[in-house]
Design a protein around this motif. Sequence first.
Motif, PDB file in Angstrom:
ATOM      1  N   ASN A 513       0.891  -1.391  -0.016  1.00 21.30           N
ATOM      2  CA  ASN A 513       0.024  -0.073  -0.113  1.00 21.30           C
ATOM      3  C   ASN A 513       0.939   1.239  -0.068  1.00 21.30           C
ATOM      4  OD1 ASN A 513      -2.867  -1.164   0.692  1.00 21.30           O
ATOM      5  ND2 ASN A 513      -1.362  -2.225   2.095  1.00 21.30           N
ATOM      6  N   PRO A 514       1.716   1.506  -1.184  1.00 21.98           N
ATOM      7  CA  PRO A 514       2.565   2.632  -1.223  1.00 21.98           C
ATOM      8  C   PRO A 514       1.848   3.971  -0.847  1.00 21.98           C
ATOM      9  CG  PRO A 514       2.362   1.639  -3.341  1.00 21.98           C
ATOM     10  CD  PRO A 514       1.661   0.657  -2.335  1.00 21.98           C
ATOM     11  N   ILE A 515       0.742   4.057  -1.677  1.00 18.71           N
ATOM     12  CA  ILE A 515       0.068   5.444  -1.457  1.00 18.71           C
ATOM     13  C   ILE A 515      -0.322   5.800  -0.129  1.00 18.71           C
ATOM     14  CG2 ILE A 515      -2.154   6.596  -2.202  1.00 18.71           C
ATOM     15  CD1 ILE A 515      -1.928   5.417  -4.830  1.00 18.71           C
ATOM     16  N   LEU A 516      -0.676   4.927   0.616  1.00 17.12           N
ATOM     17  CA  LEU A 516      -1.083   5.029   2.142  1.00 17.12           C
ATOM     18  C   LEU A 516       0.079   5.563   2.788  1.00 17.12           C
ATOM     19  CD1 LEU A 516      -3.652   2.269   3.091  1.00 17.12           C
ATOM     20  CD2 LEU A 516      -4.047   4.723   3.121  1.00 17.12           C
ATOM     21  N   LEU A 517       1.315   5.039   2.464  1.00 16.07           N
ATOM     22  CA  LEU A 517       2.546   5.554   3.175  1.00 16.07           C
ATOM     23  C   LEU A 517       2.846   6.863   2.838  1.00 16.07           C
ATOM     24  CD1 LEU A 517       5.019   4.831   4.786  1.00 16.07           C
ATOM     25  CD2 LEU A 517       5.999   3.650   2.867  1.00 16.07           C
ATOM     26  N   PHE A 518       2.840   7.125   1.423  1.00 18.76           N
ATOM     27  CA  PHE A 518       3.168   8.601   0.852  1.00 18.76           C
ATOM     28  C   PHE A 518       2.237   9.545   1.394  1.00 18.76           C
ATOM     29  CE2 PHE A 518       2.502  11.986  -1.938  1.00 18.76           C
ATOM     30  CZ  PHE A 518       3.638  12.023  -2.509  1.00 18.76           C
ATOM     31  N   GLN A 519       0.942   9.092   1.759  1.00 22.72           N
ATOM     32  CA  GLN A 519       0.013  10.115   2.482  1.00 22.72           C
ATOM     33  C   GLN A 519       0.441  10.457   3.810  1.00 22.72           C
ATOM     34  OE1 GLN A 519      -4.266   9.508   1.536  1.00 22.72           O
ATOM     35  NE2 GLN A 519      -3.541   7.865   0.597  1.00 22.72           N
ATOM     36  N   LEU A 520       0.793   9.333   4.673  1.00 22.02           N
ATOM     37  CA  LEU A 520       1.232   9.249   5.895  1.00 22.02           C
ATOM     38  C   LEU A 520       2.340  10.324   6.024  1.00 22.02           C
ATOM     39  CD1 LEU A 520       0.338   5.843   7.240  1.00 22.02           C
ATOM     40  CD2 LEU A 520      -0.646   7.838   7.924  1.00 22.02           C
ATOM     41  N   ALA A 549       7.700   8.618  -4.828  1.00 23.23           N
ATOM     42  CA  ALA A 549       7.263   9.143  -6.159  1.00 23.23           C
ATOM     43  C   ALA A 549       7.981   8.748  -7.294  1.00 23.23           C
ATOM     44  CB  ALA A 549       7.513  10.753  -5.938  1.00 23.23           C
ATOM     45  N   ALA A 550       9.460   8.264  -7.131  1.00 25.83           N
ATOM     46  CA  ALA A 550      10.307   7.539  -8.137  1.00 25.83           C
ATOM     47  C   ALA A 550       9.693   6.357  -8.558  1.00 25.83           C
ATOM     48  CB  ALA A 550      11.539   7.427  -7.886  1.00 25.83           C
ATOM     49  N   ASN A 551       8.993   5.559  -7.946  1.00 21.62           N
ATOM     50  CA  ASN A 551       8.335   4.418  -8.313  1.00 21.62           C
ATOM     51  C   ASN A 551       6.980   4.423  -8.965  1.00 21.62           C
ATOM     52  OD1 ASN A 551      10.812   2.923  -7.194  1.00 21.62           O
ATOM     53  ND2 ASN A 551       9.729   3.028  -4.913  1.00 21.62           N
ATOM     54  N   ASP A 552       6.091   5.588  -8.484  1.00 23.35           N
ATOM     55  CA  ASP A 552       5.077   5.779  -9.162  1.00 23.35           C
ATOM     56  C   ASP A 552       4.824   7.255  -9.750  1.00 23.35           C
ATOM     57  OD1 ASP A 552       2.368   6.030  -9.996  1.00 23.35           O
ATOM     58  OD2 ASP A 552       1.924   5.606  -7.824  1.00 23.35           O
ATOM     59  N   LEU A 559       3.941  15.263  -4.829  1.00 22.17           N
ATOM     60  CA  LEU A 559       5.153  15.737  -4.074  1.00 22.17           C
ATOM     61  C   LEU A 559       5.629  16.995  -4.438  1.00 22.17           C
ATOM     62  CD1 LEU A 559       7.750  14.738  -2.687  1.00 22.17           C
ATOM     63  CD2 LEU A 559       8.792  13.981  -4.724  1.00 22.17           C
ATOM     64  N   LYS A 560       5.533  17.676  -5.488  1.00 19.86           N
ATOM     65  CA  LYS A 560       6.087  18.853  -5.772  1.00 19.86           C
ATOM     66  C   LYS A 560       4.980  20.033  -5.061  1.00 19.86           C
ATOM     67  CE  LYS A 560       7.387  18.192 -10.571  1.00 19.86           C
ATOM     68  NZ  LYS A 560       7.261  18.340 -12.094  1.00 19.86           N
ATOM     69  N   GLU A 561       3.612  19.610  -5.074  1.00 18.17           N
ATOM     70  CA  GLU A 561       2.709  20.481  -4.266  1.00 18.17           C
ATOM     71  C   GLU A 561       2.857  20.252  -2.780  1.00 18.17           C
ATOM     72  OE1 GLU A 561      -0.991  18.822  -5.637  1.00 18.17           O
ATOM     73  OE2 GLU A 561      -0.985  19.823  -7.578  1.00 18.17           O
ATOM     74  N   THR A 562       3.375  19.366  -2.117  1.00 21.10           N
ATOM     75  CA  THR A 562       3.793  18.931  -1.026  1.00 21.10           C
ATOM     76  C   THR A 562       4.858  19.897  -0.505  1.00 21.10           C
ATOM     77  OG1 THR A 562       2.853  16.775  -1.002  1.00 21.10           O
ATOM     78  CG2 THR A 562       4.218  17.402   1.045  1.00 21.10           C
ATOM     79  N   LEU A 563       5.838  20.058  -1.412  1.00 22.73           N
ATOM     80  CA  LEU A 563       7.258  20.870  -1.321  1.00 22.73           C
ATOM     81  C   LEU A 563       6.961  22.204  -1.097  1.00 22.73           C
ATOM     82  CD1 LEU A 563       9.675  18.682  -3.167  1.00 22.73           C
ATOM     83  CD2 LEU A 563       9.331  18.602  -0.924  1.00 22.73           C
ATOM     84  N   LEU A 564       5.744  22.618  -1.736  1.00 15.93           N
ATOM     85  CA  LEU A 564       5.458  24.013  -1.841  1.00 15.93           C
ATOM     86  C   LEU A 564       5.009  24.541  -0.183  1.00 15.93           C
ATOM     87  CD1 LEU A 564       3.123  24.369  -4.721  1.00 15.93           C
ATOM     88  CD2 LEU A 564       5.637  25.387  -4.713  1.00 15.93           C
ATOM     89  N   ALA A 565       4.877  23.724   0.718  1.00 16.43           N
ATOM     90  CA  ALA A 565       4.468  24.028   1.834  1.00 16.43           C
ATOM     91  C   ALA A 565       5.753  24.786   2.493  1.00 16.43           C
ATOM     92  CB  ALA A 565       4.167  23.021   2.933  1.00 16.43           C
TER      93      ALA A 565
END
Length: 726
Positions: A513-520, A549-552, A559-565
């Motif tokens: 479940n990589p997307i869940l890990l990404f969200q967490l 993000a490299a794998n998906d 990821l880019k939008e998250t870094l805008l924080a």
Amino acid sequence: MDSTPVNWEALDALVIDFAKSENLIEDSCSFVSSTSSPPSSPSSSSSPSLSSSSYYSRLIIRQIRRSLETGDVDASIDLLRVHAPFILDDHRLLFRLQKQKFIELLRRGTVEARDSAIDCLRTALAPCALDAYPEAYEEFKHVLLAFIYDKDDQTSPVANEWSERRRFDIAGLMSTVLRAHLHAYDPVFSMTLRYLISIHKGFCFRQGISSPISDLTERLLLEERDPPATPQESLYEAPPFDEVDIQALAHAVELTRQGAIDSLRFSKGDLFQAFQNELCRMKLDVSMLDELVREYCIYRGIVDSGLASPSGFQTLSKPLKVDQQLHGYWSSRDCSVEVDCSASKVSDGDSSITTPYMDGSPEKSTDMTSMQGIDVELRYACEPTSTNEDCSTSGSHQHENIRVQQRSRINTYAAGERSKRKRWRGRNDDVGYTPSVSSDESSKQELSTTTLVSSSCISQGQQGLEGHSVQDINNREDKYEFVLGMKALASKGMATEVVEEVNAMDASFFVQNPILLFQLKQVEFLKLVGSGDYSSALRVACSHLGPLAANDPALLKPLKETLLALLQPNEHALDKGLPLQALATSLQVAIGKRLGIEEPLLMKIIRATLHTHNEWFRLQMCKDRFESLLQIDSLKQVSPPVFSANATSKSNADRCSNGSSQVTISSTRMSEDGSSPTQVSSRDVICDENAILKVMEFLALPRADAIHLLAEYNGNAETVIQQIFA
């Protein structure tokens, strides 16, 4: 349908309101105490109410209904005389009651009952027949034939009068009339479910597709409806209602045009009251609905499962012997939990238990006495080993103490969440009214409940010890508590703790479940940014977000939008980032499936019916006029997650309407060839609702086809009709 987004917190609120309104759960703020005195008159509830305040009236209606269904007309009249005397002032209804009473007296077959039936004719039925309604006297003379034709004679002229079906018809009619006059409508969730399922059935039938939940919807929403309440006004006078309202009601609840007019007359032109009247005529299997709600409440942690340990906190503070997955998890945490719990006194914003309850209504505070008890129990269980033992196998003692503090906070938080759960009490208020049920109906109800219960691992655990060992039930309870614990932590943004706990339970979970890990990890990143710890935030991005993000490739944009924080350090990044409640629910479902806990059937029903609701009104090219009343719009208000590539997309229903039910915007593009009636450029055409209805009526077309035709002729209904018949 399974991918349809749903606002589960809005559903929680609807379900909790339903459970409280029907007095299914024990709650200190329950309205039951207010039912000590009945409403003195229908004016005491003069305004329509969808809240639990109508519980007493609904209970009286159910009692009157059951007495009529069992043939006890005298009991129903006594209840009406006390609680709704206005019904007996309506000679149309009184005539129906007295005629049924006459039949029930004859049905007994005794000499005394026959004499009572003759007395009923002389003193009650005949006087009512004179002025009840024009056909009443003919019906009175016809029912006299019951004196000479036996009740078992199926070929007699009065076979219909003898039929027990008449009991249910008059019971349904009385329920319809009482419900409208007392404004004792069913809870919003009950009406919402009726509406969504009816649309789902109609959509699947018209589109020729099979429903994945047909086995549930067919048993839950019955085909039969209560008889409608007819107004006293003449049916031949012109209806003083807007045709738009007539058609909206007719299509929403599948009525004929005349049926919609009668319903509006009965509600004195109030469209929404007429809509509620018609929805409540639809019959639900109440026992099945209660079981669906109970299963959902247990799954969501709203009510207690009934299998938790008495201490209420030990499930997460002691090593438990479950299956291999959880056994390994708890074994690995054993030492750190029992080393030193003195840090349980440490306060942490993420583990605060004075949080809003999941139904959306804020809790003022948690009982401090109970919380002190939890803290004492934690320290008592841990202090004997805290001074002399160190179970750490790697790292420094300081690192182990940090882990101990984390476990203590988690245990305390989980115990606080469990203390908020209510106890399921069931539908226990209809004491003294046990309607006779035929053996066929009884077996059907038993089969329905058995089938429903067997579909859920959680519900299976509530049925007792028969067929299961005590250890098996404890295993299910352990898994259930673990899943709810992770959901609670995720909803508070405690992403680091969630990842650590889940990895300890199953190291391969986030691999699958990589997307869940990404969200967490997004949550963790945003929390660090919000606290000003930019170096740690970048470390999380480099170690986790970047490789994921490299794998998906689909995760690269979020990821880019998250870094805008990082560019907005003074704003609350987490509040504007991920919707934590939606993430918590996704995590709950995924972990539950991994541990063999199926999601409740109610979640499947809501997903499927919301999907067909969207599709149906997309085809109709209009907005549902009743979705706000039933809070369907709130069920669809799901915040788009950052990780979704379609976060900015709008729903199809919103694109088809400007928010008003009176006009429809058609985006049909007009071709610029010689066959076009006019040479105009591509543009949107605003179609008046009356024009759409006129084309639908004259040409017998579906709504979507009528809109397309109007778009070709600039929204002019007369031109469309002339061109078709030319």
